[in-house]
Scaffold this active site. Structure first.
Site, PDB file in Angstrom:
ATOM      1  N   ASP A  96      48.825  37.283  44.111  1.00  0.00           N
ATOM      2  CA  ASP A  96      47.937  38.378  43.376  1.00  0.00           C
ATOM      3  C   ASP A  96      48.109  39.657  44.038  1.00  0.00           C
ATOM      4  O   ASP A  96      47.719  40.680  43.590  1.00  0.00           O
ATOM      5  CB  ASP A  96      46.623  38.045  43.086  1.00  0.00           C
ATOM      6  CG  ASP A  96      46.425  37.108  41.903  1.00  0.00           C
ATOM      7  OD1 ASP A  96      47.583  36.728  41.123  1.00  0.00           O
ATOM      8  OD2 ASP A  96      45.436  36.109  41.832  1.00  0.00           O
ATOM      9  N   SER A 154      39.611  38.503  43.820  1.00  0.00           N
ATOM     10  CA  SER A 154      38.579  39.464  44.828  1.00  0.00           C
ATOM     11  C   SER A 154      39.273  39.575  46.196  1.00  0.00           C
ATOM     12  O   SER A 154      39.488  40.724  46.983  1.00  0.00           O
ATOM     13  CB  SER A 154      37.390  38.982  44.802  1.00  0.00           C
ATOM     14  OG  SER A 154      37.071  37.790  45.617  1.00  0.00           O
ATOM     15  N   ALA A 188      36.771  32.625  42.018  1.00  0.00           N
ATOM     16  CA  ALA A 188      36.150  32.985  40.646  1.00  0.00           C
ATOM     17  C   ALA A 188      37.370  33.496  39.728  1.00  0.00           C
ATOM     18  O   ALA A 188      36.914  33.921  38.490  1.00  0.00           O
ATOM     19  CB  ALA A 188      35.306  34.107  40.868  1.00  0.00           C
ATOM     20  N   SER A 233      42.464  38.983  47.184  1.00  0.00           N
ATOM     21  CA  SER A 233      43.602  39.679  47.091  1.00  0.00           C
ATOM     22  C   SER A 233      43.236  41.252  46.754  1.00  0.00           C
ATOM     23  O   SER A 233      44.178  42.025  47.124  1.00  0.00           O
ATOM     24  CB  SER A 233      44.626  39.036  45.782  1.00  0.00           C
ATOM     25  OG  SER A 233      45.022  37.882  46.045  1.00  0.00           O
ATOM     26  N   LYS A 249      40.305  41.903  39.484  1.00  0.00           N
ATOM     27  CA  LYS A 249      41.464  41.463  38.675  1.00  0.00           C
ATOM     28  C   LYS A 249      41.479  40.663  37.662  1.00  0.00           C
ATOM     29  O   LYS A 249      40.748  39.673  37.856  1.00  0.00           O
ATOM     30  CB  LYS A 249      42.879  41.067  39.674  1.00  0.00           C
ATOM     31  CG  LYS A 249      44.055  40.711  38.980  1.00  0.00           C
ATOM     32  CD  LYS A 249      44.851  40.116  39.415  1.00  0.00           C
ATOM     33  CE  LYS A 249      44.557  38.534  39.960  1.00  0.00           C
ATOM     34  NZ  LYS A 249      44.740  37.944  38.643  1.00  0.00           N
TER      35      LYS A 249
END
Length: 285
Positions: A135, A101, A97, A103, A9
């Site tokens: 998210d 990732s 990051a 979510s 995302k």
């Protein structure tokens, strides 16, 4: 064995527009998804279990704290599923990051297990989904581009964006979201400007240049390599715009096409061999 994909995302812009009474911040963000992500597989079983492999498996819990298992149990509870599943998660994306990732993994697990168990998936506005994280509702609507507002619960699907290339660059310094928001302090900025109708890659890049990521300054203070990553991206031939995604520290360059993204990524991989660098198409719809 059934397989699922959890795309990264990407926040191409992220304005913090205020702080809510519940302590969360109100956001206004353009969210897109990249053709790079984690992989999930499920197999029949009598109970639910999870194993984690892949280059970024280290540090990812495989127990009940993992969002994939929490999402699986939320779906089973809501749909009264008594079956189990063996879930295998291949972590190809760095965590902490700014690219959602965990979510994305949770959302992919909901979609994959709903098909595997033959039940309806949870809707993005289901309270159980928002309880998994801000998210997750947006990630359930992948790969469609979105405007995400509030703490993540207000989602507006957008028309397709141009099929441009992305260069994802992470300098390997975890940037915890809570620390970034704590460093942000009081914030009440303006919302996103209107997105141009049917932009091409250059038009999208020009729009990004009119926006900001309000989490970028505190992230750069906490993790100075983010500043270096952005500077290196902007120097690459063919990179039309560069920004930081989410709370960092992954930075994203926009290119006209995936071929240009691959060339820029290769140059960065050579220049910074300890960094994670990945070219990917923008998933336009």
């Amino acid at each position: 064995m059934d397989r699922g994909f959890a795309p990264a995302k990407i926040n191409l812009a992220l304005h913090v527009t205020g702080r809510r009474a519940d302590g969360y911040h109100d956001l206004d963000s353009l969210v897109v998804f990249a053709g790079a992500g984690d992989q999930l597989t499920v197999l029949p079983a009598t109970t639910l279990s999870l194993s984690v492999t892949g280059p970024f498996a280290e540090g990812v819990p495989a127990g009940e704290d993992n969002l994939v298992l929490r999402a699986a149990r939320a779906l089973a509870r809501a749909r009264q599923v008594e079956k189990g599943a063996t879930i295998r998660l291949a972590k190809m994306l760095p965590h902490a990051a700014g690219i959602g990732s965990a979510s994305a993994d949770a959302a992919a697990a909901i979609r994959l297990l709903a098909s595997f168990w033959g039940v309806e998936p949870l809707a993005p506005d289901d309270p159980e989904v928002l309880a998994l994280g801000s998210d997750v509702p947006a990630c359930l609507m992948a790969p469609r581009p979105l405007r995400m507002r509030g703490r993540g619960e207000a989602i507006e699907p957008l028309p397709p964006l141009p099929a441009c290339g992305l260069v994802l660059v992470n300098p390997g310094v975890p940037v915890p979201t809570a620390a970034v928001f704590a460093a942000l302090g009081p914030a009440a900025g303006d919302p996103l400007p209107p997105l141009p109708e049917a932009p091409d890659a250059e038009g999208l890049a020009a729009w990004i240049g009119q926006t900001r990521n309000d989490l970028q300054p505190p992230a750069e203070t906490l993790a100075p390599p983010v500043t270096e990553a952005l500077a290196l991206l902007r120097r690459q031939p063919g990179v039309l715009a560069a920004t930081m995604s989410g709370s960092g520290g992954t930075c994203v360059g926009i290119t006209r096409d995936i071929g240009t993204a691959r060339r820029a990524a290769r140059a960065l991989q050579i220049a910074r061999q300890g960094w994670w660098v990945a070219p990917a198409p923008l998933l336009a719809a």
